[in-house]
Design a protein around this motif. Sequence first.
Motif, PDB file in Angstrom:
ATOM      1  N   GLY A   1      42.687  50.647  30.047  1.00  0.00           N
ATOM      2  CA  GLY A   1      42.256  49.842  31.228  1.00  0.00           C
ATOM      3  C   GLY A   1      42.558  48.719  32.388  1.00  0.00           C
ATOM      4  O   GLY A   1      43.102  47.906  31.649  1.00  0.00           O
ATOM      5  N   PRO A   2      42.474  48.569  33.317  1.00  0.00           N
ATOM      6  CA  PRO A   2      42.416  47.615  34.226  1.00  0.00           C
ATOM      7  C   PRO A   2      41.826  46.484  33.507  1.00  0.00           C
ATOM      8  O   PRO A   2      40.681  46.027  32.682  1.00  0.00           O
ATOM      9  N   THR A   3      42.563  45.308  33.898  1.00  0.00           N
ATOM     10  CA  THR A   3      42.135  43.946  33.165  1.00  0.00           C
ATOM     11  C   THR A   3      40.780  43.104  34.334  1.00  0.00           C
ATOM     12  O   THR A   3      40.573  43.791  35.630  1.00  0.00           O
ATOM     13  N   TRP A   4      40.563  42.194  34.047  1.00  0.00           N
ATOM     14  CA  TRP A   4      38.935  41.678  34.747  1.00  0.00           C
ATOM     15  C   TRP A   4      39.464  41.200  35.946  1.00  0.00           C
ATOM     16  O   TRP A   4      38.936  41.308  37.075  1.00  0.00           O
ATOM     17  N   GLU A   5      40.337  40.347  35.896  1.00  0.00           N
ATOM     18  CA  GLU A   5      41.642  39.447  37.173  1.00  0.00           C
ATOM     19  C   GLU A   5      41.769  40.821  38.045  1.00  0.00           C
ATOM     20  O   GLU A   5      41.079  40.855  38.969  1.00  0.00           O
TER      21      GLU A   5
ATOM     22  N   GLU B   1      40.440  41.358  42.022  1.00  0.00           N
ATOM     23  CA  GLU B   1      41.336  41.186  43.409  1.00  0.00           C
ATOM     24  C   GLU B   1      40.395  42.279  43.756  1.00  0.00           C
ATOM     25  O   GLU B   1      41.545  42.677  45.164  1.00  0.00           O
ATOM     26  N   HIS B   2      40.275  43.047  43.697  1.00  0.00           N
ATOM     27  CA  HIS B   2      39.983  44.562  44.188  1.00  0.00           C
ATOM     28  C   HIS B   2      38.944  44.465  44.750  1.00  0.00           C
ATOM     29  O   HIS B   2      37.890  45.568  44.720  1.00  0.00           O
ATOM     30  N   GLY B   3      37.884  43.278  44.340  1.00  0.00           N
ATOM     31  CA  GLY B   3      36.696  44.017  44.890  1.00  0.00           C
ATOM     32  C   GLY B   3      35.909  44.537  44.128  1.00  0.00           C
ATOM     33  O   GLY B   3      34.956  45.104  44.627  1.00  0.00           O
ATOM     34  N   LEU B   4      36.095  44.835  42.837  1.00  0.00           N
ATOM     35  CA  LEU B   4      35.092  45.640  41.676  1.00  0.00           C
ATOM     36  C   LEU B   4      33.874  44.665  41.282  1.00  0.00           C
ATOM     37  O   LEU B   4      34.722  43.387  41.194  1.00  0.00           O
ATOM     38  N   ASP B   5      32.996  45.388  41.020  1.00  0.00           N
ATOM     39  CA  ASP B   5      32.277  44.704  39.669  1.00  0.00           C
ATOM     40  C   ASP B   5      32.797  44.315  38.754  1.00  0.00           C
ATOM     41  O   ASP B   5      32.035  45.923  37.948  1.00  0.00           O
TER      42      ASP B   5
END
Length: 127
Positions: free
Chosen positions: A108-112, A116-120
Amino acid sequence: MTKSDHQTKPIYQQIYTVVKEIPVGRVATYGQIGHVAGCSTPRMVGYAMAGLPKGTDVPWHRVINAAGKISPRGNPISSEIQRQLLQEEGITFTKSGNVNLNTYRWSGPTWEWLVEHGLDPEGLINR
DNA sequence: CTGATGACGGTGC
DNA sequence: GGCACCGCCATCA
């Protein structure tokens, strides 16, 4: 699939963006993508994949179902292509034709990245 | 607007 | 481990 312009839909763009983040030699499930992209249901991911144009830069072949198998679709030829592409990336299949998610699943993607993509990220807790 | 459909996932048997 | 059912919601006719 109708080559309509559903790409104008933010949710679709979001899904595509997440799929592009899947590294080579790794796979992700529809549910995982949907979860990261903020979809309420995995069906949306499958629907988004179905709407991908022919020469897309989205690595759709790295997206498989929760069973670790390639989702059967109307055109069986595409399934074979997907399997071949994955094998070329070093992914192995079992006799039953399924991938070992325990080994190849994308973390999965990093928290950062999420921020950056405006997700929670709070609801994802990164894996 | 209504109805049908779909590259899925989880649960139950 | 496999099969059947239900829910989910965007898109299309």
